[in-house]
Design an enzyme around this catalytic site. Structure first.
Site, PDB file in Angstrom:
ATOM      1  N   SER A  22     -12.954   3.526   7.075  1.00  0.00           N
ATOM      2  CA  SER A  22     -13.364   3.420   8.248  1.00  0.00           C
ATOM      3  C   SER A  22     -13.965   4.837   8.745  1.00  0.00           C
ATOM      4  O   SER A  22     -13.653   5.857   8.755  1.00  0.00           O
ATOM      5  CB  SER A  22     -11.949   3.311   9.282  1.00  0.00           C
TER       6      SER A  22
ATOM      7  N   GLY B  46      -9.786   5.200   3.215  1.00  0.00           N
ATOM      8  CA  GLY B  46     -10.369   5.797   4.274  1.00  0.00           C
ATOM      9  C   GLY B  46     -11.963   5.181   4.396  1.00  0.00           C
ATOM     10  O   GLY B  46     -12.604   6.415   4.763  1.00  0.00           O
TER      11      GLY B  46
ATOM     12  N   ASP C 252       0.865  -1.400   0.003  1.00  0.00           N
ATOM     13  CA  ASP C 252      -0.023  -0.115  -0.037  1.00  0.00           C
ATOM     14  C   ASP C 252       0.915   1.350  -0.042  1.00  0.00           C
ATOM     15  O   ASP C 252       2.105   1.328   0.717  1.00  0.00           O
ATOM     16  CB  ASP C 252      -1.080  -0.035   1.388  1.00  0.00           C
TER      17      ASP C 252
ATOM     18  N   ASN D 122     -10.236   0.493   1.110  1.00  0.00           N
ATOM     19  CA  ASN D 122      -8.994   0.082   1.975  1.00  0.00           C
ATOM     20  C   ASN D 122      -9.660   0.318   3.425  1.00  0.00           C
ATOM     21  O   ASN D 122     -10.173   1.503   3.785  1.00  0.00           O
ATOM     22  CB  ASN D 122      -8.016   1.098   1.746  1.00  0.00           C
ATOM     23  N   VAL D 123      -9.489  -0.505   4.264  1.00  0.00           N
ATOM     24  CA  VAL D 123      -9.894  -0.483   5.889  1.00  0.00           C
ATOM     25  C   VAL D 123      -8.691  -0.463   6.539  1.00  0.00           C
ATOM     26  O   VAL D 123      -7.739  -1.866   6.537  1.00  0.00           O
ATOM     27  CB  VAL D 123     -11.032  -1.470   5.946  1.00  0.00           C
TER      28      VAL D 123
ATOM     29  N   GLY E  56      -7.632   7.662   8.499  1.00  0.00           N
ATOM     30  CA  GLY E  56      -7.723   7.848  10.171  1.00  0.00           C
ATOM     31  C   GLY E  56      -9.214   8.050  10.378  1.00  0.00           C
ATOM     32  O   GLY E  56     -10.141   7.570   9.500  1.00  0.00           O
TER      33      GLY E  56
HETATM   34 ZN    ZN Z   1      -4.875   4.874   1.726  1.00  0.00          ZN
END
Ligand code: ZN
Length: 283
Positions: free
Chosen positions: A212, A210, A81, A231-232, A181
């Site tokens: 989450s 992002g 990543d 993406n988590v 974040g």
């Molecule tokens: Zn990322």
């Protein structure tokens, strides 16, 4: 089983779902993520952060994830990543990743495209799929700091066609109000911009970093908007840390000193993975 990232993402998109990538800092997380994906019979991505990949043990962890992915009953990709450093990318490829995010999002678009194109030349020779990021996603990937939604970094749809042609990227991460974040305030994704980016991206699947903190209602409609990969990181990591903290305190107050760390991590990671996988399938 080993799988090509762009192929599994396109297959899931045609079925109306997105494929999640979960950041793995160790084998415990990867084992729980893969086992959960096997139960649900869906593909999944194991993400390795560049800070992890660049550490002395990075190649060893990648080889471990490679082994877990190969052994899985469902398609599993190992992806490096946010890699900005060519040496880290080459080490990741040598250790066996299936895909890499060649991250030139901090560069001007033409230099970003040159960087991605350069990476693609040696990555493609090794059968490795290349994702690019155009625009920028604020916040820190490895830390759960609050990130303000910075509209200046949003992807300009007018630059997408030229960028994809020049770079040869096989997946495109974009900035549409998403942050790494924790979201400071309520997330507010720019859906018209996402639609405009999709129109310019053609067959190239879009990626949203992002995830989450996004509401379920947003996650459920991402695939319909052309986002085939999500993406988590924060959600998985904070759930595991909270489970460890909670159980340590519970054990101490009960006067016990036996605690199965493996069980704790597995339970927390399994819960988050199951929630994300079912939500992204629109369930
Ligand atoms: Zn990322």
């Amino acid at each position: 089983m080993k799988a090509a990232l762009d192929e599994i993402v396109k297959q899931r998109l045609s079925a109306g779902a997105a494929v999640p990538g979960f950041t793995c800092y160790g084998a415990d997380t990867a084992l729980a993520v893969v086992e959960t994906a096997e139960h649900l019979r869906v593909p999944v991505i194991l993400l390795v952060a560049p800070s992890t990949a660049g550490a002395d043990n990075g190649p060893r962890l990648i080889r471990t994830l490679r082994s877990i992915a190969d052994d899985a009953a469902v398609p599993v990709c190992v992806q490096l990543d946010h890699a900005k450093d060519e040496d880290v990318i080459r080490r990741g490829i040598d250790a066996g990743v299936d895909a890499v995010l060649a991250d030139g999002s901090h560069l001007a678009p033409e230099h970003n495209a040159q960087f991605v194109h350069h990476v693609k030349e040696f990555a493609a020779a090794a059968g490795v799929v290349v994702e690019a990021e155009l625009g920028s996603v604020p916040g820190a990937e490895d830390r759960s700091t609050d990130a303000a939604i910075d509209t200046s970094g949003k992807t300009d749809p007018d630059t997408v066609g030229e960028f994809l042609e020049a770079s040869g990227a096989q997946l495109l991460a974009c900035g549409v109000g998403n942050v790494h974040g924790r979201y400071r305030g309520k997330p507010d994704l720019d859906w018209p911009r996402l639609a405009a980016i999709r129109a310019q991206a053609g067959e190239v699947p879009l990626v949203l970093h992002g995830a989450s903190g996004l509401p379920t209602s947003d996650l459920q409609v991402l695939a319909a908007a052309g986002v085939g990969k999500v993406n988590v990181n924060t959600e998985l990591r904070t759930a595991m840390l909270a489970a460890i903290e909670h159980n340590i305190l519970a054990c101490r107050s009960a006067g016990e000193d036996m605690l199965s760390l493996t069980d704790l991590v597995a339970k927390a990671a399994t819960g988050v993975t199951r929630d994300v996988l079912t939500t992204l399938a629109g369930e």
